[in-house]
Design an enzyme around this catalytic site. Structure first.
Site, PDB file in Angstrom:
ATOM      1  N   ARG A  56     -17.623  -1.640   4.255  1.00 23.17           N
ATOM      2  CA  ARG A  56     -17.166  -3.009   4.435  1.00 23.17           C
ATOM      3  C   ARG A  56     -18.115  -4.090   3.923  1.00 23.17           C
ATOM      4  O   ARG A  56     -17.809  -5.272   4.063  1.00 23.17           O
ATOM      5  CB  ARG A  56     -16.875  -3.268   5.918  1.00 23.17           C
ATOM      6  CG  ARG A  56     -15.654  -2.506   6.443  1.00 23.17           C
ATOM      7  CD  ARG A  56     -14.376  -2.998   5.779  1.00 23.17           C
ATOM      8  NE  ARG A  56     -13.218  -2.284   6.312  1.00 23.17           N
ATOM      9  CZ  ARG A  56     -12.680  -1.219   5.752  1.00 23.17           C
ATOM     10  NH1 ARG A  56     -13.212  -0.722   4.629  1.00 23.17           N
ATOM     11  NH2 ARG A  56     -11.629  -0.636   6.289  1.00 23.17           N
ATOM     12  N   GLU A 102      -7.574   3.683  -6.421  1.00 26.07           N
ATOM     13  CA  GLU A 102      -8.369   3.471  -5.218  1.00 26.07           C
ATOM     14  C   GLU A 102      -9.857   3.507  -5.540  1.00 26.07           C
ATOM     15  O   GLU A 102     -10.292   4.030  -6.579  1.00 26.07           O
ATOM     16  CB  GLU A 102      -8.007   4.531  -4.167  1.00 26.07           C
ATOM     17  CG  GLU A 102      -8.784   4.469  -2.861  1.00 26.07           C
ATOM     18  CD  GLU A 102      -8.677   3.140  -2.113  1.00 26.07           C
ATOM     19  OE1 GLU A 102      -9.112   2.105  -2.668  1.00 26.07           O
ATOM     20  OE2 GLU A 102      -8.192   3.151  -0.967  1.00 26.07           O
ATOM     21  N   ARG A 151       0.858  -1.186   0.000  1.00 28.43           N
ATOM     22  CA  ARG A 151       0.000   0.000   0.000  1.00 28.43           C
ATOM     23  C   ARG A 151       0.899   1.243   0.000  1.00 28.43           C
ATOM     24  O   ARG A 151       2.012   1.220   0.539  1.00 28.43           O
ATOM     25  CB  ARG A 151      -0.889   0.006   1.244  1.00 28.43           C
ATOM     26  CG  ARG A 151      -1.901   1.148   1.256  1.00 28.43           C
ATOM     27  CD  ARG A 151      -2.680   1.144   2.557  1.00 28.43           C
ATOM     28  NE  ARG A 151      -3.537   2.330   2.655  1.00 28.43           N
ATOM     29  CZ  ARG A 151      -4.048   2.778   3.785  1.00 28.43           C
ATOM     30  NH1 ARG A 151      -3.785   2.152   4.923  1.00 28.43           N
ATOM     31  NH2 ARG A 151      -4.803   3.858   3.797  1.00 28.43           N
ATOM     32  N   HIS A 152       0.437   2.314  -0.603  1.00 31.40           N
ATOM     33  CA  HIS A 152       1.196   3.565  -0.619  1.00 31.40           C
ATOM     34  C   HIS A 152       1.496   4.051   0.797  1.00 31.40           C
ATOM     35  O   HIS A 152       0.818   3.689   1.769  1.00 31.40           O
ATOM     36  CB  HIS A 152       0.411   4.647  -1.369  1.00 31.40           C
ATOM     37  CG  HIS A 152      -0.927   4.940  -0.758  1.00 31.40           C
ATOM     38  ND1 HIS A 152      -1.086   5.768   0.331  1.00 31.40           N
ATOM     39  CD2 HIS A 152      -2.164   4.484  -1.074  1.00 31.40           C
ATOM     40  CE1 HIS A 152      -2.366   5.825   0.664  1.00 31.40           C
ATOM     41  NE2 HIS A 152      -3.046   5.053  -0.172  1.00 31.40           N
ATOM     42  N   GLN A 173       1.803   6.993   3.816  1.00 34.68           N
ATOM     43  CA  GLN A 173       0.775   7.913   4.328  1.00 34.68           C
ATOM     44  C   GLN A 173       0.599   9.102   3.380  1.00 34.68           C
ATOM     45  O   GLN A 173       1.562   9.765   3.003  1.00 34.68           O
ATOM     46  CB  GLN A 173       1.165   8.433   5.707  1.00 34.68           C
ATOM     47  CG  GLN A 173       0.091   9.314   6.340  1.00 34.68           C
ATOM     48  CD  GLN A 173       0.610  10.101   7.528  1.00 34.68           C
ATOM     49  OE1 GLN A 173       1.500  10.930   7.401  1.00 34.68           O
ATOM     50  NE2 GLN A 173       0.047   9.824   8.699  1.00 34.68           N
ATOM     51  N   GLY A 196      -5.594   0.579  -0.251  1.00 37.71           N
ATOM     52  CA  GLY A 196      -6.178  -0.370   0.677  1.00 37.71           C
ATOM     53  C   GLY A 196      -7.242  -1.256   0.071  1.00 37.71           C
ATOM     54  O   GLY A 196      -7.252  -2.475   0.269  1.00 37.71           O
ATOM     55  N   ARG A 228       0.144   9.227  -5.137  1.00 38.46           N
ATOM     56  CA  ARG A 228       0.661   8.649  -3.899  1.00 38.46           C
ATOM     57  C   ARG A 228       1.226   7.250  -4.101  1.00 38.46           C
ATOM     58  O   ARG A 228       2.171   6.865  -3.410  1.00 38.46           O
ATOM     59  CB  ARG A 228      -0.416   8.661  -2.808  1.00 38.46           C
ATOM     60  CG  ARG A 228      -1.739   7.960  -3.135  1.00 38.46           C
ATOM     61  CD  ARG A 228      -2.768   8.367  -2.091  1.00 38.46           C
ATOM     62  NE  ARG A 228      -4.064   7.717  -2.200  1.00 38.46           N
ATOM     63  CZ  ARG A 228      -5.068   8.161  -2.945  1.00 38.46           C
ATOM     64  NH1 ARG A 228      -4.909   9.239  -3.710  1.00 38.46           N
ATOM     65  NH2 ARG A 228      -6.236   7.538  -2.949  1.00 38.46           N
TER      66      ARG A 228
END
EC number: 5.4.2.11
Length: 209
Positions: free
Chosen positions: A115, A87, A8-9, A11, A158, A60
């Site tokens: 979710r 994303e 994952r990238h 922050q 993510g 990112r």
């Protein structure tokens, strides 16, 4: 045997503000740059370098990928940008602070949007929608070099990482939804010639946000 690393990238400014960043093209924070370089250094210390590298089209991930490659490959490799890895589109949630969103729509509703597998936020994508674009990319672009014994880096987000791991690890929907990816924390897979996983190692660098 081949190697696949998924990261994952680091922050981003959206992460630091606690936002649903989604398709907003925000840069890394200074901490994100540090995490990304640290991830690359850890991979280099494991003796890993790459034959091919993919990122999403968002800054990112491109910058995270470049920072990692600078440690593992010098300046010899440039990431291939693919929109399939972008994303999740959060629709009306994009750019909104997560706590503000919970106050506006209710915690239970926002949690379903985040979710559940098939319920998208208003105007956005569900995780099922993401899998519909990520899994064909995995099959057509990532598996072929792995079958040739190559080392592949994928830097994504993510939610797209959930779908990547769903395909690689052959996960159930429930297990896919449970995945949490810290920033700039590589997952290293050693892959057999039949694409089965010989070994999986998680290298913790950043935080879940």
């Amino acid at each position: 045997m081949s190697t696949l690393v998924i990261v994952r990238h680091g922050q981003s400014e959206g992460n630091a503000r606690g936002e649903f960043t989604g398709t907003s093209d925000v840069p890394l924070t200074q901490e994100g740059w540090s995490e990304s370089r640290r991830a690359g250094s850890l991979l280099a210390n494991l003796g890993i370098s790459f034959d091919i590298a993919f990122s999403s089209a968002l800054l990112r991930t491109v910058d995270t990928c470049r920072a990692i490659l600078n440690e593992t490959n010098g300046d010899l490799l440039e990431p291939i940008r693919r929109t399939e890895l972008n994303e999740r589109d959060y629709g009306q949630l994009t750019g909104i602070n997560k706590n503000v969103a919970r106050e506006r729509w209710g915690q239970d509703v926002v949690q379903v949007w985040r979710r559940s597998y098939s319920t998208p936020p208003p105007g956005g994508e569900s995780i099922r929608d993401i899998s519909a674009r990520v899994l064909p990319f995995l099959i057509s672009e990532v598996f072929p070099p792995l079958l040739r014994g190559k080392s592949v880096l994928v830097v994504a987000h993510g939610n797209t990482i959930r779908s990547l791991k769903q395909g690689i690890e052959r996960l159930t929907i429930q297990d896919t939804l449970a995945i949490e990816s810290p920033t700039a924390a590589p997952t290293v897979y050693r892959i057999a010639s039949d694409l089965s996983i010989i070994e999986k190692t998680n290298v913790l660098v950043g935080t879940v946000c």
